[in-house]
Each structure stands twice: as C-alpha cells, then as structure tokens.
Design a protein around this motif. Structure first.
Motif, mmCIF file in Angstrom:
data_model
loop_
_atom_site.group_PDB
_atom_site.id
_atom_site.type_symbol
_atom_site.label_atom_id
_atom_site.label_comp_id
_atom_site.label_asym_id
_atom_site.label_seq_id
_atom_site.Cartn_x
_atom_site.Cartn_y
_atom_site.Cartn_z
ATOM 1 N N UNK A 239 0.507 -0.680 0.212
ATOM 2 C CA UNK A 239 -0.350 -0.239 0.362
ATOM 3 C C UNK A 239 0.905 0.995 -0.035
ATOM 4 N N UNK A 240 2.038 1.254 0.103
ATOM 5 C CA UNK A 240 2.459 2.178 0.088
ATOM 6 C C UNK A 240 4.112 2.301 -0.850
ATOM 7 N N UNK A 241 4.655 3.063 -1.255
ATOM 8 C CA UNK A 241 5.345 3.648 -1.934
ATOM 9 C C UNK A 241 7.103 4.114 -1.672
ATOM 10 N N UNK A 242 7.285 4.195 -0.761
ATOM 11 C CA UNK A 242 8.448 5.580 -0.466
ATOM 12 C C UNK A 242 8.760 6.131 -1.318
ATOM 13 N N UNK A 243 8.865 5.443 -2.697
ATOM 14 C CA UNK A 243 10.114 6.756 -3.167
ATOM 15 C C UNK A 243 9.492 7.456 -4.210
ATOM 16 N N UNK A 244 8.368 7.297 -4.602
ATOM 17 C CA UNK A 244 7.315 8.168 -5.329
ATOM 18 C C UNK A 244 6.857 9.157 -4.714
ATOM 19 N N UNK A 245 6.914 8.448 -3.064
ATOM 20 C CA UNK A 245 6.439 9.755 -2.031
ATOM 21 C C UNK A 245 8.180 10.641 -1.368
ATOM 22 N N UNK A 246 8.848 10.204 -1.677
ATOM 23 C CA UNK A 246 9.748 11.060 -1.271
ATOM 24 C C UNK A 246 10.153 12.181 -2.468
ATOM 25 N N UNK A 247 9.977 10.862 -3.650
ATOM 26 C CA UNK A 247 10.549 12.081 -5.190
ATOM 27 C C UNK A 247 9.517 13.189 -5.308
ATOM 28 N N UNK A 248 8.415 13.062 -5.002
ATOM 29 C CA UNK A 248 6.963 14.306 -5.152
ATOM 30 C C UNK A 248 7.501 14.974 -4.136
ATOM 31 N N UNK A 260 8.167 19.748 -16.524
ATOM 32 C CA UNK A 260 7.385 18.721 -16.303
ATOM 33 C C UNK A 260 7.992 17.663 -16.652
ATOM 34 N N UNK A 261 8.317 17.449 -18.134
ATOM 35 C CA UNK A 261 9.153 15.669 -18.459
ATOM 36 C C UNK A 261 9.784 15.254 -17.889
ATOM 37 N N UNK A 262 11.517 15.698 -17.478
ATOM 38 C CA UNK A 262 12.250 14.987 -16.609
ATOM 39 C C UNK A 262 11.202 14.937 -15.664
ATOM 40 N N UNK A 263 9.855 14.765 -14.771
ATOM 41 C CA UNK A 263 9.878 14.227 -13.514
ATOM 42 C C UNK A 263 8.405 13.553 -13.852
ATOM 43 N N UNK A 264 7.933 13.155 -14.953
ATOM 44 C CA UNK A 264 6.980 12.913 -15.418
ATOM 45 C C UNK A 264 7.974 11.309 -15.762
ATOM 46 N N UNK A 265 8.953 11.608 -16.418
ATOM 47 C CA UNK A 265 9.864 9.844 -16.683
ATOM 48 C C UNK A 265 9.761 9.381 -16.036
ATOM 49 N N UNK A 266 10.608 10.345 -14.550
ATOM 50 C CA UNK A 266 11.288 9.534 -13.535
ATOM 51 C C UNK A 266 10.116 8.928 -12.651
ATOM 52 N N UNK A 267 8.901 9.327 -12.942
ATOM 53 C CA UNK A 267 7.817 8.694 -12.104
ATOM 54 C C UNK A 267 7.876 7.548 -12.545
ATOM 55 N N UNK A 268 7.912 7.585 -14.172
ATOM 56 C CA UNK A 268 7.085 6.361 -14.845
ATOM 57 C C UNK A 268 7.821 5.566 -14.828
#
Length: 946
Positions: A239-248, A260-268
């Motif tokens: 239920x928790x994904x620390x990497x996404x949380x910390x990245x944001x 935005x594009x580098x963030x979008x690619x990083x998240x994907x």
C-alpha cells in the motif's frame, strides 16, 4: 543394388519391407561419407514418399519417426517438411502429420551452430502458420459437414489440430523461439496474424463450447508472443511506495520551476521498476502532496507547495495519461486513487485545518477541469468528502481569510493576463503598467503569482519580461518630473522583483540563453557579478565593483549634499553599478572620522529614499566586504547594513514605498544570512519581523552507503532504505551512479575480504539500488537531464576517462583480460561469429560512444560481471551478480533496445543460463539485444539448448 539417390533408397526399403532400424543401417551404408541428412533433405524426401496415396504410407512414416527419435534429422527439417503439405482435404494424411508433430512439439531443441538454432525458430514459425491453416480448413469442413449432416470427421480433425496447437504454444520455450522468429521474419508473422483473424471469424459460429474455448486459448497465446517481455506482476499487496512519496516531496520542496517532462519520466521509470499499479501510483502522489501541504513552513514555502499540488501535479498527470492506453482507463484509475484517498480522513482533515478550506474539493475541481475525472466521478467524490469531513472544521473556517488553494487557482489566469500586459509597448502607457505592477506588490500577491508562474512553467517568461522592462527604464531623455518618477518606480519594482525571483527560485530562472554578440541586459550582468548567493563568494575588490571614477564621485556628492535624490535624467543602472565604490569611500571617510554618524544616516536615507534597489546594491557589496574583514573590524559595515535595512519615514517617498520596502527587506535578509550567521550578529529586518534568518541545509550530510544500507539485517528495512536512498540520489543521479557503479561495486566484487557484505539482505538491496540508478541515469542520459541536476564539469569527464582508459584501436586492459577466455570462443561457432571479439556486446554494434563516462562505467561493470560468472570461484559475489541480473530483467521495459543490458558481452548469456534461477527462455530474451541479428542468434542458441 547401387543406389543413385535418396528417393531410390526409400523406394527400395519400402519394396523390401525393411524394418525401421534395418532401414537406418542400410541408409548409412548407401551414404557412407558422413552424410548430413538435413543437407540431403531426408525428412522432406520421406514425407513426400509417404504422402503419395490418399492415405499415408505407414512403413515410410515409421522410417521418419525412427529418424526423428534417433536424431538423424533435425526438428527444424521435419517442421519445414510438414509445413509444405497443403492438401488439407486428405484427412488421414493430415492426422498422420499432426501425430508426427505431437511426438516432439513440446520438447524442441537444437545444440548446433547459431544459424541452425535460428533455422529452428523459422521452421517453428512456418509450422505454426501451417497449423493455423490446417485448423481453419478443418473448421470450414466441420461447418459444411454440419450443414450436410455428417460432422464427425471434421470435428475429430479440428480437435486434433487444436490439441497440437495448444501443446506447441503452451511451452514458454516455443513461444520464445517464435518471438525471435517474428523479429527475423516480420512478413511471416503478418501472415499468421491474418490467419488468426480469419480463424476467429470461422470459429465464432462454432457450437461446441469446448473446442471454441480451446481455440480462444490458442489465439491468446499467439497474441502474447510479441509482448512476452512486458508482462510483470504488479504489487497489489503493498500500500505504500516510499520512492514515489520521497520523489514528490523533494520535487515540491526543491524544484517547483523544473520542467515537467523529466519528473514525468522519473515517475514512470519508478512505476515500471517497482511494478506499481496505476491507482496506487496516483494515490501515492496525492498522499505526498497532502503531507507537503501540512508540513510546509508558512509563507513562500506554503504557497509553493500549494501551487505544486494544485497546478503542477494535475498537469503532470495529464502528461502521464499519454503513457497509458486509453483515456477512459486512466480516468478510472484517477477516480480509484481518489476513492482510496478519501478513506484517509485524518490526513485530509489535517490538511483542511492547515489550509482553512476543503483542500480535496479544490483538487477535485482542478482534476475535473483537466479532464482527469469524469463528471459522474467528480460529483460522487465531492459528495463523499463533504459527508466525511469533520463538522468542527466547517464551523471553524474563517470566511474573511481566503484560503491558499483558491488564491493559487485564481492567480494562474492572472499570470497569463500580466504576461500579455507586459508585451505591450512600455513607452505608450507606463502609468497603466505601473498600476498593474502596484497591484502585484500588495499583500502576498507577488508570491502567489510567482508560485503560479513557477508551477505552470511560465516563470522564465515572466522573468524575461521584467528584464526587458528593467532594460527599458535605463534610458531616460527629455522627460518631465512625473515621467521620471514613473520610470524610477518601474526600474525599482522590476529590479526588486527579479532579485526576489532569483532568491526564491534560483538564478538560472533569470539567465537567458543569449547568443554570442548580443548585449547582456544590465540586471543579468549585475546578478552574476555582484549579487551574493549561498555558496557564492564575491571579491569586494573585483573590477565589477570599480566603475568609472567620475561617476562614483558625482554619486558620492549627490548622496552627501543633496537633501533628496533627483530623478530626472537619472541613469539608475549606472547608479546601481557605482554605489559599491561610493559606499567604500563613505565607509572609509566614516572610519577615519571625516564623516559623523548623522551624515551616514542622511546618506543611507538618500540611498533608500526613492529607489530601494540602490540599497540592495549597496548591501550586496557590504556583504562581500564584511566577509573579508576580521571580526573586530566589522562593526561599522554591519551598522551601515542596519541603517539601509530600516524603512524611511518621510512624506516625500515615491508611490508603493511600503510595499517595495517589504520586498527589499526580504532580499536583504537572504543576502545577509551567511554573514550574520558567521558573526552571530542579529539584525532585525523590520517589515518581516524575523530576528535572524536561520541558515539551513535542505538535506542532512550523507553518510557512506555502507552505513546506511550494508549494515541492515531485516529485509523490509533494507528495501525501504533502497527506496528512500534512490529518491535522494535523484537530486544528482548521474554523479551518484558513476561513483556507485564505477567505484563501490567493483571494489566490493573484486576484494574477497568484502564479499561478506554482499550477502542477503544487504546484497540484494544493493543490487536493486545499483540497477535502479543505472537505468535512471541511462534513460535520462539519452534525453535531457532535469534542470535540478548539475551539469557535469569537463574535469569530471576527464577523471572518468583516466579511471576507465579508452584506447581508440583496442579494448582496455580489463576488456583484453576478460576476452581472452578460450572457452568463450566456442559459443558462437559460425564463421561470422568467430571473426568477432568474443566479448563483443550490443553497444559496440550500435556504436555507442565509449568516451562518455557513464557508457564507459557500464561497459566495464558488465565485463566484470562476465568475469565473475566465468570464474571458477563461487561465493556471495556470484550470488550478487545473479541478483543484479535478475533485477535488470525484472525492471526491463518492452523493446529494450538501448537499455543498460546492451553493454553486456554476448558471451555472458551462455554463462548466465548455467545458473538455475536464470535458465529460462524469458530471461534469455530479456538480456539479449534482439534488434541485432547477432543478438537473435545468441538468444536462439541459448534458448534452443535449454
């Protein structure tokens, strides 16, 4: 009897009724000189003779079966021969062929040369096409039989066809061989797709549910062949994904202005690497946003977070939507994420309490506006949140205070309007423009507008417009007092705003990519040479602080004698550049007793009385000057800063004075933070009301990786450490990856005294972290690194070239050592393969630039991995290499040409498949570059031998 050819030999055997083993013995007598039966087309000759009559010849078929069992003929030659038979009306012949295929279709193998293995792939593709045509013909005959009232034969044959198809396709190994064949022969695959469509239409009318279900299963298996590598199981249990949380959280705190594009690619990339289901992925983004809203310090940081949450993240999701198939599915996933979010009532209530509004409602409105939610979902979610909200929150909301989310959402269209206004000719209506800018200065309007511009990617354009305005005001000729005061105000407001933007969002937002020959605007010049910033040491004796002496003298006279600054014909940019030298003279006069403190007060009042930017330029120099003085020499300079920081209480100040002083003091506070902390001095900046500006570091100093990660003993702790470390590494992923892959891993893998630290769980965690970093660096490296990542300095590149030497004509020493393994040469034994270096990798065939540090480090790491796998010593280091490769395969995306695995020597494939955990067809497909003919040969050879 002398046998002339194969056909005669077969006929003689049939006439004399030889048994199968007799036939085999005699064949070897007839063709004694080591004949290769495939070259003589034995399988095809036997089938041709067996299928002459209306029913197959059982004796000749027994010879073929014996030849298959005793491996006289290869599987590929039999499959090719079968696929040439096309008279599907001869039931008994078709059934005999299906019977032969049934003997071996689920245990195909080939231990010959690479070309023979590719031949097996092609033959299997032909056989699949034949099976589909045979199935379609049987289904059509069944349909006709049903109409004529005699369906038994057709049904039996269709059942046999489907059984053989299912048996062939159920083997992962066969599907992997077909995957390679599809890439070898695209046109043949197209024919199979057409056949599949046709078969689907025929079978749709079939009344037998069992046969129809069998046919559908076969169709699904065939359609799955091209996407074999993209099937990963998603982590539905987490239920928790620390990497996404910390990245944001890091992005929202440190990089609001980033593209935005580098963030979008990083998240994907994180979503793919960690196999996160889309609803939970979107939920984690929202959770991090709400935590940011609750935790952000009051003031500018809070406004930045609000803009990030309500303006930037919805736009990021709009971009993410393009990566998913079907808008409807994505909006359903966003709706699902909100459904989960609404269950986190304490988190949402706390955010509502902090922001004094219904935060979720504002967010839902924005997502609805951006097309991320359907109208029905929007209405349903709003009503659910309204019902769940704490009733006390509703009563405590202060109607007079406008909440930040609402203000930010309204500020966004205002930014667009202001940009349009700024495009007009300033000379035509300077008063009108001044009115617009005046409104921007009131209350927190400026920070709201800047946050909205930053979050929507308009801040650079905003800054450019203010630089043009500032440049316009540097020239004044033949003007009235009124025009002069408007010009002074436009200069001052634009200068202060630009300083404020540079301090809040970083100076790179201000800098233009000016082409050579263009004159650099005054503000850019001043900011780069004279403006103090964190980590930037200025030399107070630099020529930039020493302009034309006559201008300095006239400015000193003006400040010292005149009761008020004159405005008409004043060249403000020259005054700003001259003020540093003027302050030095005034300071020297004060320290030598030539000027009294009253005179200093009068001068500082003059400096800040009309345009606050003069005070900013004066303090900028004083900060650089104070840094160079001993602690006991600083008093008068600090006192002068104090004098310049306080507002002037006079009736003769220009318009918007109080608003300008607020911005001025915020700028001075930032400028002085370092110096004041060094000297433990306190200067009260009156309008902000803060005694001292805390000197902060946004991240704590990093401890070495061996303390953070390699000491952990619990699996879940190491995984969380990896997820958080990775997100922190994203701040400068390129450099971290070079150190991790270029220094840390080789050190651990080559030193047996350190192997114990590679055991599970830290070893698996380190392997995961290394792969994640390598993939992220390589993927962003191919595109553009994000704006927050530092540009790599030339000397760093030189360091890495000397660390991993590149020689134009031959491989490095390590490469030569590793490629001298004699055993490796036998894996690719065809003439074309033998001529190639045995450690050749896909990256060399794609002609990847090996002068690039990252490519160099990856190539050397994979050579080291190859050497570990090929060595005679097993241990934690070999286990680590296996985990590393497993993670590479697990994180792989479809069509991985250009992934980090292209740096792996082709010879590593044969070493890897000897490891039981890696000996699967899917792994072989994943780790070889199938876009290259040589890659396909290597894969076919490895899979055919499994």
């Amino acid at each position: 009897m002398k046998v002339v050819n194969l056909k005669q030999a077969i006929l003689q055997a049939w006439k004399e009724r030889w048994s199968d083993y007799q036939w085999a013995i005699n064949m070897k007598k007839f063709f004694p000189k080591g004949a290769t039966w495939d070259i003589l087309n034995l399988a095809e000759a036997l089938l041709e003779q067996a299928m002459i009559g209306p029913s197959p010849n059982p004796l000749i078929l027994s010879y073929l079966k014996y030849a298959i069992s005793s491996q006289m003929v290869s599987y590929s030659s039999v499959l090719t021969a079968i696929s040439k038979f096309d008279d599907f009306s001869r039931d008994l012949c078709v059934q005999a062929l299906l019977d032969i295929m049934d003997m071996f279709c689920d245990r195909l193998s080939c231990h010959g040369k690479a070309e023979e293995c590719i031949g097996l792939c092609r033959a299997l593709l032909s056989a699949l096409h034949w099976l589909l045509r045979c199935t379609a013909a049987s289904a059509e005959r069944l349909q006709e039989g049903l109409e004529a009232g005699s369906a038994v034969t057709g049904e039996k044959q269709l059942a046999l066809c489907l059984q053989c198809l299912e048996k062939t396709l159920s083997s992962t190994k066969n599907r992997a061989l077909l995957h390679i064949a599809k890439l070898e022969e695209a046109s043949s695959w197209t024919a199979i797709e057409h056949c599949l469509l046709k078969l689907g239409e025929i079978l749709a009318n079939l009344s037998n549910p069992q046969l129809r279900s069998q046919a559908e299963h076969c169709g699904t298996l065939i359609r799955s062949i091209p996407t074999m590598l993209s099937v990963h199981s998603e982590q539905l249990h987490k239920t928790g994904f620390p990497t996404i949380h910390a990245l944001i959280l890091l992005e929202g705190t440190m990089n609001l202005t980033g593209e935005m594009q580098p963030l979008v690619e990083q998240l994907m990339m994180v979503k793919r690497m960690q196999h996160i289901p889309t609803p939970l992925f979107v939920l984690e983004i929202w959770k991090a946003c709400f935590v940011g809203l609750i935790e952000s310090p009051e003031g500018t940081q809070e406004l930045k977070w609000t803009a990030f949450t309500y303006l930037k993240i919805p736009q990021v999701l709009v971009k993410l939507k393009k990566y998913f198939h079907g808008d409807k599915d994505f909006t359903e996933d966003v709706n699902c994420a909100f459904e989960f979010l609404l269950k986190l009532t304490p988190l949402l209530d706390k955010a509502d309490q902090r922001c004094n509004c219904d935060c979720t409602n504002f967010l839902l409105q924005e997502c609805n506006k951006q097309g991320l939610l359907s109208e029905a979902s929007f209405a349903s979610l709003v009503s659910k949140r309204t019902a769940d909200r704490d009733p006390q929150l509703k009563s405590s909301e202060n109607a007079n205070i406008q909440p930040n989310p609402g203000l930010i959402l309204r500020a966004e269209p205002t930014v667009t309007n202001i940009l349009k206004t700024m495009d007009a000719d300033h000379s035509k209506s300077p008063e009108g423009l001044l009115g617009v800018l005046g409104h921007m200065l009131s209350g927190k309007s400026l920070d709201l507008l800047l946050a909205a511009a930053a979050a929507t990617g308009k801040l650079k354009s905003f800054a450019r417009k203010f630089i043009n305005l500032n440049e316009f005001t540097t020239h004044g000729s033949g003007e009235s007092t009124k025009t002069a005061s408007v010009r002074a105000l436009l200069f001052d407001i634009s200068f202060l705003m630009l300083c404020h933007v540079a301090q809040t969002y970083g100076s790179e937002v201000i800098l233009s990519e000016s082409s050579s020959g263009e004159e650099v605007p005054f503000f850019e010049t001043w900011m780069q040479t004279c403006m103090p910033e964190e980590g930037k040491i200025l030399n107070p004796d630099h020529p930039c602080f020493r302009p034309d002496s006559t201008k300095v003298e006239s400015l000193v006279a003006l400040l010292n004698n005149s009761s008020e600054m004159k405005l008409v014909q004043m060249k403000w940019h020259e005054a700003c550049l001259s003020i540093s030298a003027a302050i030095l003279e005034i300071l020297n006069a004060w320290e030598n007793g030539v000027l009294a403190f009253e005179s200093i007060q009068k001068i500082t009042d003059n400096i800040k009385g009309k345009v606050c930017s003069l005070a900013v330029c004066a303090v900028a120099w004083l900060v650089a000057h104070v840094r160079m003085l001993g602690l006991d020499e600083r008093e008068k300079s600090l006192q002068m800063i104090r004098q310049l920081a306080g507002p002037l209480y006079s009736e003769n100040t220009l318009q918007f004075y109080n608003e300008r002083v607020v911005i001025m003091n915020s700028i001075l506070e930032h400028m002085c933070a370092d110096v004041l902390q060094q000297t433990a001095t306190q200067i009260k900046f009156p309008s902000t009301g803060v005694d001292t500006m805390p000197y902060w570091n946004l991240l704590p100093p990093k401890r070495p990786i061996k303390e953070e990660l390699l000491k952990e003993t619990r699996k879940e702790h190491t995984l969380r450490a990896v997820q958080l470390l990775y997100s922190i590494f994203c701040l400068d992923m390129q450099q971290v990856t070079l150190v991790l892959l270029g220094h840390i891993l080789p050190g651990l893998l080559t030193d047996s005294s350190k192997w114990h630290s590679l055991m599970d769980p830290p070893g698996t965690a380190l392997a995961k972290l290394a792969v994640w970093c390598a993939l992220s660096s390589y993927s962003s490296h191919k595109g553009q690194a994000s704006s927050r990542q530092k540009k790599r300095h030339r000397e760093d590149i030189e360091d890495y070239i000397s660390l991993f030497p590149v020689e134009d004509m031959q491989p490095s020493k390590l490469m030569r050592l590793l490629s001298s393994n004699e055993d490796d040469a036998s894996i690719l034994s065809s003439p074309t393969d033998r001529s190639m270096n045995s450690s050749l990798s896909a990256s060399q065939l794609h002609t990847v630039n090996m002068r690039d540090p990252l490519n160099r480090v990856l190539a050397n790491l994979f050579l080291l991995i190859s050497s570990v796998l090929g060595s005679r010593t097993a241990g934690p280091h070999t286990q680590f290499v296996q985990w590393f490769m497993e993670e590479c395969v697990d994180c792989l995306e479809q069509d991985s040409r250009g992934s980090i695995l292209q740096f792996m020597p082709f010879t590593t494939v044969s070493e890897l498949v000897k490891v039981s955990a890696m000996s699967s067809p899917k792994v072989v497909l994943a780790i070889t570059d199938l876009s290259l003919p040589l890659g396909r040969q290597v894969a076919a050879k490895a899979i055919a031998a499994l």
